[in-house]
Design a protein around this motif. Structure first.
Motif, PDB file in Angstrom:
ATOM      1  N   GLY A 174       0.974  -1.246  -0.333  1.00 27.07           N
ATOM      2  CA  GLY A 174      -0.204  -0.191   0.302  1.00 27.07           C
ATOM      3  C   GLY A 174       1.048   1.288   0.185  1.00 27.07           C
ATOM      4  O   GLY A 174       0.403   2.449  -0.098  1.00 27.07           O
ATOM      5  N   LEU A 175       2.254   1.275  -0.222  1.00 25.08           N
ATOM      6  CA  LEU A 175       3.061   2.300   0.462  1.00 25.08           C
ATOM      7  C   LEU A 175       3.622   2.614  -1.606  1.00 25.08           C
ATOM      8  O   LEU A 175       4.106   1.621  -2.167  1.00 25.08           O
ATOM      9  CB  LEU A 175       4.127   1.962   1.245  1.00 25.08           C
ATOM     10  CG  LEU A 175       4.290   1.916   2.613  1.00 25.08           C
ATOM     11  CD1 LEU A 175       5.626   1.800   3.264  1.00 25.08           C
ATOM     12  CD2 LEU A 175       3.240   2.975   2.668  1.00 25.08           C
ATOM     13  N   PRO A 176       3.864   3.345  -1.823  1.00 25.53           N
ATOM     14  CA  PRO A 176       3.534   4.138  -3.216  1.00 25.53           C
ATOM     15  C   PRO A 176       5.123   4.438  -2.958  1.00 25.53           C
ATOM     16  O   PRO A 176       6.308   4.079  -2.382  1.00 25.53           O
ATOM     17  CB  PRO A 176       3.425   5.918  -3.252  1.00 25.53           C
ATOM     18  CG  PRO A 176       2.526   6.145  -2.460  1.00 25.53           C
ATOM     19  CD  PRO A 176       3.048   5.331  -1.337  1.00 25.53           C
ATOM     20  N   ARG A 177       5.669   3.925  -4.056  1.00 24.43           N
ATOM     21  CA  ARG A 177       7.197   3.666  -4.595  1.00 24.43           C
ATOM     22  C   ARG A 177       8.456   4.696  -4.470  1.00 24.43           C
ATOM     23  O   ARG A 177       9.363   4.327  -3.389  1.00 24.43           O
ATOM     24  CB  ARG A 177       7.772   3.233  -6.214  1.00 24.43           C
ATOM     25  CG  ARG A 177       9.420   2.788  -6.776  1.00 24.43           C
ATOM     26  CD  ARG A 177       9.257   2.591  -7.491  1.00 24.43           C
ATOM     27  NE  ARG A 177      10.561   2.711  -8.517  1.00 24.43           N
ATOM     28  CZ  ARG A 177      11.653   3.134  -8.296  1.00 24.43           C
ATOM     29  NH1 ARG A 177      10.931   4.076  -8.402  1.00 24.43           N
ATOM     30  NH2 ARG A 177      12.954   2.740  -8.462  1.00 24.43           N
ATOM     31  N   SER A 178       7.664   5.792  -4.616  1.00 23.02           N
ATOM     32  CA  SER A 178       8.676   7.006  -4.376  1.00 23.02           C
ATOM     33  C   SER A 178       9.290   6.793  -3.285  1.00 23.02           C
ATOM     34  O   SER A 178      10.223   7.721  -2.175  1.00 23.02           O
ATOM     35  CB  SER A 178       7.926   7.978  -5.514  1.00 23.02           C
ATOM     36  OG  SER A 178       6.718   7.811  -4.646  1.00 23.02           O
ATOM     37  N   PHE A 179       7.403   6.762  -2.246  1.00 20.54           N
ATOM     38  CA  PHE A 179       7.847   6.945  -0.736  1.00 20.54           C
ATOM     39  C   PHE A 179       8.838   6.027   0.381  1.00 20.54           C
ATOM     40  O   PHE A 179      10.120   6.203   0.826  1.00 20.54           O
ATOM     41  CB  PHE A 179       6.760   6.515  -0.211  1.00 20.54           C
ATOM     42  CG  PHE A 179       6.191   7.242   1.818  1.00 20.54           C
ATOM     43  CD1 PHE A 179       6.559   8.303   2.034  1.00 20.54           C
ATOM     44  CD2 PHE A 179       5.928   6.017   2.171  1.00 20.54           C
ATOM     45  CE1 PHE A 179       6.279   8.639   3.090  1.00 20.54           C
ATOM     46  CE2 PHE A 179       6.329   5.921   3.658  1.00 20.54           C
ATOM     47  CZ  PHE A 179       6.200   7.758   4.257  1.00 20.54           C
ATOM     48  N   ILE A 180       8.516   4.736  -0.320  1.00 18.84           N
ATOM     49  CA  ILE A 180       9.650   3.571   0.132  1.00 18.84           C
ATOM     50  C   ILE A 180      11.113   3.607  -0.437  1.00 18.84           C
ATOM     51  O   ILE A 180      11.591   3.609   0.449  1.00 18.84           O
ATOM     52  CB  ILE A 180       9.104   2.300  -0.626  1.00 18.84           C
ATOM     53  CG1 ILE A 180       8.007   1.833  -0.059  1.00 18.84           C
ATOM     54  CG2 ILE A 180      10.246   0.951   0.169  1.00 18.84           C
ATOM     55  CD1 ILE A 180       7.420   0.860  -0.957  1.00 18.84           C
ATOM     56  N   VAL A 181      11.319   4.241  -1.190  1.00 16.29           N
ATOM     57  CA  VAL A 181      12.284   4.827  -2.172  1.00 16.29           C
ATOM     58  C   VAL A 181      13.335   5.990  -1.019  1.00 16.29           C
ATOM     59  O   VAL A 181      14.037   6.068  -0.734  1.00 16.29           O
ATOM     60  CB  VAL A 181      12.569   5.029  -3.329  1.00 16.29           C
ATOM     61  CG1 VAL A 181      14.220   5.973  -3.723  1.00 16.29           C
ATOM     62  CG2 VAL A 181      12.216   4.413  -4.681  1.00 16.29           C
ATOM     63  N   GLU A 182      12.444   7.444  -0.397  1.00 19.44           N
ATOM     64  CA  GLU A 182      12.637   8.130   0.213  1.00 19.44           C
ATOM     65  C   GLU A 182      13.407   7.452   1.528  1.00 19.44           C
ATOM     66  O   GLU A 182      14.029   8.197   2.173  1.00 19.44           O
ATOM     67  CB  GLU A 182      12.132   8.765   0.184  1.00 19.44           C
ATOM     68  CG  GLU A 182      12.525  10.718   0.491  1.00 19.44           C
ATOM     69  CD  GLU A 182      13.247  11.145   0.247  1.00 19.44           C
ATOM     70  OE1 GLU A 182      14.612  12.246   1.098  1.00 19.44           O
ATOM     71  OE2 GLU A 182      13.999  10.997  -0.915  1.00 19.44           O
ATOM     72  N   LEU A 183      12.352   6.232   1.294  1.00 24.66           N
ATOM     73  CA  LEU A 183      12.775   6.223   3.025  1.00 24.66           C
ATOM     74  C   LEU A 183      13.699   5.231   3.314  1.00 24.66           C
ATOM     75  O   LEU A 183      14.277   5.109   4.983  1.00 24.66           O
ATOM     76  CB  LEU A 183      11.073   5.552   3.777  1.00 24.66           C
ATOM     77  CG  LEU A 183      10.839   4.560   4.843  1.00 24.66           C
ATOM     78  CD1 LEU A 183      10.797   5.406   6.331  1.00 24.66           C
ATOM     79  CD2 LEU A 183       9.791   3.729   4.501  1.00 24.66           C
ATOM     80  N   ALA A 184      14.641   4.765   2.306  1.00 26.97           N
ATOM     81  CA  ALA A 184      14.757   3.302   2.620  1.00 26.97           C
ATOM     82  C   ALA A 184      17.067   4.511   2.249  1.00 26.97           C
ATOM     83  O   ALA A 184      17.432   3.723   2.899  1.00 26.97           O
ATOM     84  CB  ALA A 184      15.263   3.135   1.637  1.00 26.97           C
ATOM     85  N   ARG A 185      16.543   5.503   1.818  1.00 25.14           N
ATOM     86  CA  ARG A 185      17.393   5.858   1.440  1.00 25.14           C
ATOM     87  C   ARG A 185      18.583   7.432   2.624  1.00 25.14           C
ATOM     88  O   ARG A 185      19.653   7.751   2.719  1.00 25.14           O
ATOM     89  CB  ARG A 185      17.515   7.419   0.066  1.00 25.14           C
ATOM     90  CG  ARG A 185      16.992   7.020  -1.666  1.00 25.14           C
ATOM     91  CD  ARG A 185      16.529   7.697  -1.983  1.00 25.14           C
ATOM     92  NE  ARG A 185      17.583   8.787  -1.951  1.00 25.14           N
ATOM     93  CZ  ARG A 185      18.071   9.276  -3.285  1.00 25.14           C
ATOM     94  NH1 ARG A 185      18.679   8.752  -3.790  1.00 25.14           N
ATOM     95  NH2 ARG A 185      18.850  10.454  -3.102  1.00 25.14           N
ATOM     96  N   HIS A 186      17.695   6.902   3.555  1.00 21.67           N
ATOM     97  CA  HIS A 186      18.172   7.720   5.453  1.00 21.67           C
ATOM     98  C   HIS A 186      19.188   7.255   5.287  1.00 21.67           C
ATOM     99  O   HIS A 186      19.376   6.309   5.763  1.00 21.67           O
ATOM    100  CB  HIS A 186      16.293   8.186   6.241  1.00 21.67           C
ATOM    101  CG  HIS A 186      17.132   9.242   7.165  1.00 21.67           C
ATOM    102  ND1 HIS A 186      17.467   9.036   8.435  1.00 21.67           N
ATOM    103  CD2 HIS A 186      16.715  10.153   7.256  1.00 21.67           C
ATOM    104  CE1 HIS A 186      18.046   9.518   9.289  1.00 21.67           C
ATOM    105  NE2 HIS A 186      17.006  10.329   8.391  1.00 21.67           N
ATOM    106  N   PRO A 187      20.140   7.753   5.789  1.00 23.66           N
ATOM    107  CA  PRO A 187      21.108   7.477   6.860  1.00 23.66           C
ATOM    108  C   PRO A 187      21.329   6.664   7.760  1.00 23.66           C
ATOM    109  O   PRO A 187      21.850   6.049   7.379  1.00 23.66           O
ATOM    110  CB  PRO A 187      21.988   8.802   6.805  1.00 23.66           C
ATOM    111  CG  PRO A 187      21.585   9.994   6.050  1.00 23.66           C
ATOM    112  CD  PRO A 187      19.866   9.752   5.573  1.00 23.66           C
ATOM    113  N   ALA A 188      20.356   6.958   8.410  1.00 24.52           N
ATOM    114  CA  ALA A 188      20.447   5.706   9.892  1.00 24.52           C
ATOM    115  C   ALA A 188      19.851   4.526   9.684  1.00 24.52           C
ATOM    116  O   ALA A 188      20.066   3.742  10.146  1.00 24.52           O
ATOM    117  CB  ALA A 188      19.066   7.324  11.005  1.00 24.52           C
TER     118      ALA A 188
END
Length: 706
Positions: free
Chosen positions: A485-499
């Motif tokens: 249910g999560l859009p691809r672009s949201f997941i990309v930005e979520l997974a790009r975080h350094p933490a």
């Protein structure tokens, strides 16, 4: 001589018939040695004092204390044979010719003239003054007679090497000389069970694991040596190994290593990797004094100098010294000028830009934001922040133009709702209200449906591990436009975080280590096959060498050839035995290591899951804030549009005042009326061609003070 002399010379020689008869005859024949004895190449029988036996399924080497009566055989006995009398030739006379005599030469008489030359007086080689100029030489200090002691010689019991001593020696040869880490690991894994050799075996096992790329295994056992042993020598060696390989350890390990470094007074002033690790650890602990002590040793020529500059900037900023922190970051930008794509440079540029923004240095901050590399996960955030810098610097055309570039198809998969707000504010300050309303409608159309999806996901996924599984599912198939249910672009930005990326990088390293661990058994199987082939070759070579033997006295070259073949065959047999046994020996340690890695991966996955859950909450909150601002901005736009229409209807003129422009060099700036593509290397350089049509009094319609 007047009379000739005749000399009879008797010449003795052996006739050909003398060689026809043997000089020796066999008195007693030889007797062969017992068949159980080994016979050397020199034909001497030998008995093995060290022999092997099988005890409880294990082969042991023991020393034969009672040597039995051995049948070593007898050599043959020979004696002189009777020879027939020699037949010598008859003597013959030799005529010697008379020697011609010569007369002696006449005596030569030498006539010497008397010496009449006058001798000059003796020259003076020195004077009284010369003696006075001779410097005084101090008397040397008396040298004491040496104290001589009688040597105290004491007999020490010589211990015979035990089987495990030989095994340790073999393992060290494989490790340090041949670099055959698999065979060395098999031997060390056996010796770990021996209390006498445990610590030394643990140390070398850890070094072997490092040679195989098993970094976590090296860390586990080397730290165990440093903590477990009571022997200072081994504890110091373990500490030195940990300091030398600090890059494969964790920052938290400094808490264990640093006290040992102080205990053994190790010189770490030139170990920049260790100093960086210390600085990071003490920074996390808030011990800024120790952090500063670590950074002071890193010079400008060090490869870790840029990282030290970033840590120095952080150190000064945490003390409230913003100016000093800015200076260090500017040095960092200069030091990384040749490597503009490095992660360190991008982090430094973003940090410097934020500090300059904090000091209202908008022009300098904008230029610093542009130094963040486009491949860096922080780039999108840097572009949005740079646009806010342009807004505060009254460069509304630049802010609107750069945010427009982020809303094209090139960045259609990017998650950046805040960029719509910045672009709208830019249009609002240009009094381009129609364009502002259009931007807000685009934002609402794109992100309003997302809010409901994100809230539903958060409600249905209470466990943080679900966030990790969602990202994992998308990584396995990155072409999916939506996951859980999560859009691809949201997941990309979520997974790009350094933490998240920092923890995931460590998880990936563990996965690679598991592959390497499993590869050891395959390598040993391959090595066994190679050694079997080499044994066959050595057997053939030995057989060929033995065939070349001729007679009872073989040549030295033949003997050397046989010895070399025997040594090769023995070496291959021993290596094959070790390789075959190593697979079984490593099995338990491999199982223990894999279990430990899985346990540590579980902890890391929990950390990554929590990082993703926290980041998810921040992004959802940011989206809520942006959508909430949508209504406020729409009110300002419609209100401003009405005021602007009334102003123009009343005959008001637009504001033609020149404003500062926060932009790059003129030749790189791009004014656009968009009809084509957006080039990635031009993002950040765009400017809107829309003009400011606000009132001349400088107040933006709808934003003036009431």
């Amino acid at each position: 001589m007047s009379k000739s002399i005749s000399i009879l010379l008797a010449l003795s020689f052996l006739g050909s018939s003398a060689f026809a008869e043997p000089a020796l005859k066999v008195k007693k024949s030889a007797r062969s040695a017992d068949a159980s004895l080994k016979v050397k190449s020199s034909l001497v029988p030998t008995f093995d004092v060290y022999q092997k036996r099988v005890v409880k399924g294990k082969t042991e080497v023991f020393k034969v204390k009672n040597i039995p009566l051995l049948n070593v055989g007898e050599e043959r006995e020979v004696e002189a044979a009777d020879l027939s009398p020699l037949r010598l030739p008859a003597s013959r006379e030799v005529a010697v010719k008379e020697i011609n005599r010569r007369e002696s030469p006449a005596v030569i008489n030498f006539v010497l003239k008397p010496y009449t030359d006058v001798v000059a007086p003796a020259k003076s080689l020195t004077s009284a003054d010369a003696f006075n100029k001779i410097p005084d030489v101090k008397i040397l200090n008396p040298v004491m007679d040496p104290v001589i002691q009688e040597p105290l010689v004491q007999l020490t019991k010589l211990e015979d090497l035990q089987p495990n001593d030989y095994k340790l020696l073999q393992a060290l040869i494989f490790l340090e000389i041949q670099k055959n880490y698999e065979l060395a690991m098999g031997l060390f894994s056996e010796l770990i069970e021996d209390p006498e050799h445990r610590i030394e075996a643990l140390y070398h096992y850890a070094m072997t694991a490092k040679g195989l790329g098993l970094n976590s295994e090296f860390r586990q056992y080397m730290i165990q040596v440093a903590q477990e042993t009571k022997a200072k020598a081994w504890q110091q060696k373990a500490t030195e190994a940990l300091v030398q390989h600090i890059n494969v350890l964790e920052t938290s390990d400094i808490s264990l290593i640093d006290p040992l470094v102080i205990k053994y007074e190790m010189d770490i002033t030139k170990n920049d990797d260790y100093q960086i690790a210390r600085a990071k650890y003490y920074s996390d602990k808030g011990q800024l004094g120790l952090m500063e002590d670590a950074l002071i040793f890193i010079g400008e020529k060090s490869p870790r100098y840029p990282e030290a500059l970033l840590l120095n900037a952080l150190f000064n900023y945490r003390q409230g010294k913003v100016e000093e922190a800015t200076i260090y970051l500017e040095k960092l930008m200069a030091a990384t000028e040749t490597d503009k794509t490095s992660q360190l440079r991008s982090v430094g540029a973003l940090t410097l830009a934020r500090m300059q923004f904090q000091k209202s240095q908008y022009k300098e901050a904008f230029q610093s934001y542009l130094k963040v590399d486009k491949s860096n996960p922080l780039w999108l955030q840097a572009m949005v922040e740079s646009a806010w810098t342009q807004i505060l610097g009254e460069d509304y055309e630049g802010a609107a133009g750069n945010m427009f570039s982020l809303h094209t198809d090139f960045f259609k998969n990017a998650f950046s709702p805040e960029s719509y707000v910045v672009r709208t504010v830019g249009y609002l300050n240009l009094c381009q209200y129609g364009d502002g309303v259009q931007v807000l409608n685009e934002m609402k159309k794109k992100y309003s449906p997302w809010k409901k999806k994100l809230e539903d996901y958060k409600t249905s996924h209470k466990d943080s591990s679900a966030y990790y599984e969602t990202v994992k599912s998308w990584i396995k198939n990155s072409d999916l436009k939506e996951v859980d249910g999560l859009p691809r672009s949201f997941i990309v930005e979520l997974a790009r975080h350094p933490a998240y990326m920092t923890v995931q990088k460590q998880i990936n390293a563990y996965e690679d280590e598991i592959v390497k661990f499993n590869r050891i058994a395959l390598t040993l199987i391959k090595k066994e096959r190679e050694l079997i082939a080499k044994q066959n070759e050595a057997n053939k070579e030995l057989a060929d060498a033995k065939k070349s033997l001729k007679g009872q006295s073989p040549s030295e070259s033949d003997v050397a050839r046989i010895q070399k073949a025997e040594q090769k065959l023995l070496s291959y047999r021993i290596q094959y035995h070790i390789a075959k046994k190593a697979r079984t020996s490593i099995k338990n340690l491999r199982a223990t290591g894999l279990a430990r890695i899985e346990k540590e991966k579980t902890v890391l996955r929990a950390q990554a899951s929590q990082a993703l859950q926290g980041r998810f909450g921040e992004m959802l909150a940011g989206l809520d804030k942006v959508l909430d601002q949508n209504d406020v901005l729409q009110y300002e736009l419609y209100s401003g549009a009405g005021e602007h229409i009334r102003y123009q209807m009343a005959g008001g003129e637009i504001n033609e005042k020149d404003r500062p422009e926060l932009k790059v060099q003129k030749e790189k700036s791009l004014n656009w009326k968009f009809k084509g593509e957006i080039w990635e290397d031009e993002v950040g350089h765009y400017r809107s061609s829309l003009k400011n049509v606000c009132a001349q009094d400088g107040n933006v319609a709808g934003l003036s003070e009431q």
